[in-house]
Design an enzyme around this catalytic site. Structure first.
Site: not given
Ligand code: SAM
Length: 250
Positions: A171, A91, A118
């Site tokens: 698109d 994210p 995490e």
């Molecule tokens: N603790 C992290 C943070 O706050 O940045 C979030 C971890 S999330 C629960 C677990 C995984 O989901 C991440 O390592 C990533 O691979 C994926 N993920 C979550 N949100 C995402 C997003 N908006 N875009 C891409 N990958 C995402």
């Protein structure tokens, strides 16, 4: 040339359905893209196949460990002469936009790594020289859905992936604007009529109407995109004017 996309994940089964339907299925069958899934857990060194551990410094949750992710990525990279562009889904990454999807669709090889828990040990990004990509300002439970979104957005842009070559060009976001509204049969439904101009057969006026609709929609729904489109147009007009003046002087 066939594009190759490797996905490194703890849940390869999650990809089965999206990859086996419609455009993604056809693109693989036609050799436009090759998508290969690797399970990071298979690269864990210990008998328990451990891939996560507690964070240094304390705090909640678990962190994806370096050794299995490095081992999996290095193995996958070694399978082809091109090492590929390695992307961690997080994210905190650069936002996935249509421009980014177009840029990625020109790569011969992508390696997408889905996180869990995490997230990744920071040294994974540093040590694997990885980019980070986000699909939006919200937090998912894992990177699998994000990787699928990237794959879908990229593959539909590859030559031959869509039945009608024009449909990706028109698109939304292609030219920085949202697309115009679409209508199909019947001509009237519950008192709602298809705009008369679309039935006129006058292609010039239809194109003009669609452009106006596109501009109107973008201005109303996405003022940020509209402002960027206006700025780009002004810059282009300035360059054209400058070039014309130079032509007249010489
Ligand atoms: N603790 C992290 C943070 O706050 O940045 C979030 C971890 S999330 C629960 C677990 C995984 O989901 C991440 O390592 C990533 O691979 C994926 N993920 C979550 N949100 C995402 C997003 N908006 N875009 C891409 N990958 C995402």
């Amino acid at each position: 040339m066939t594009m190759r996309i490797d996905v490194l994940t703890l849940f390869p089964e999650m990809f089965e359905s999206p990859l086996s339907h419609s455009i993604l299925k056809r693109a693989q069958q036609q050799g436009i893209v090759e998508i290969v899934l690797s399970n990071i857990r298979e690269f864990a060194a210990d008998a328990y196949r451990k891939v996560d551990d507690k964070p240094y410094g304390g705090g909640p949750g678990m962190v994806m460990m370096c050794p299995p992710v490095f081992a999996c990525a290095e193995h996958v990279r070694s399978l082809r002469p091109q090492p590929g562009r390695l992307i961690l889904l997080t994210p905190q990454g650069a936002p996935l936009t249509q421009a980014k999807a177009i840029e990625l669709s020109r790569e011969p090889r992508l390696i997408l790594v889905a996180g869990r828990y995490e997230g990744f040990d920071e040294r994974i990004r540093e040590g694997l020289d990885a980019e980070e990509l986000s699909i939006g300002d919200y937090v998912l439970s894992g990177g699998e859905l994000a990787a699928m979104v990237v794959i879908d957005a990229v593959v539909r842009l590859l030559d031959g992936a869509l039945g009608d070559e024009d449909s990706a060009a028109n698109d939304s976001f292609g030219d920085g604007l949202l697309e115009y509204p679409h209508y199909t049969r019947p001509e009237e439904f519950r008192g709602m009529r298809v705009p008369q101009i679309l039935l006129s057969g006058d292609h010039g006026r239809i194109a003009q109407w669609r452009l106006e609709q596109s501009l109107q929609r973008t201005q109303q729904r996405r003022p940020d995109l509209y402002a960027a489109w206006l700025a780009r147009r002004q810059a282009t007009n300035k360059t054209l004017k400058k070039d014309k003046n130079q032509e007249i002087e010489t």
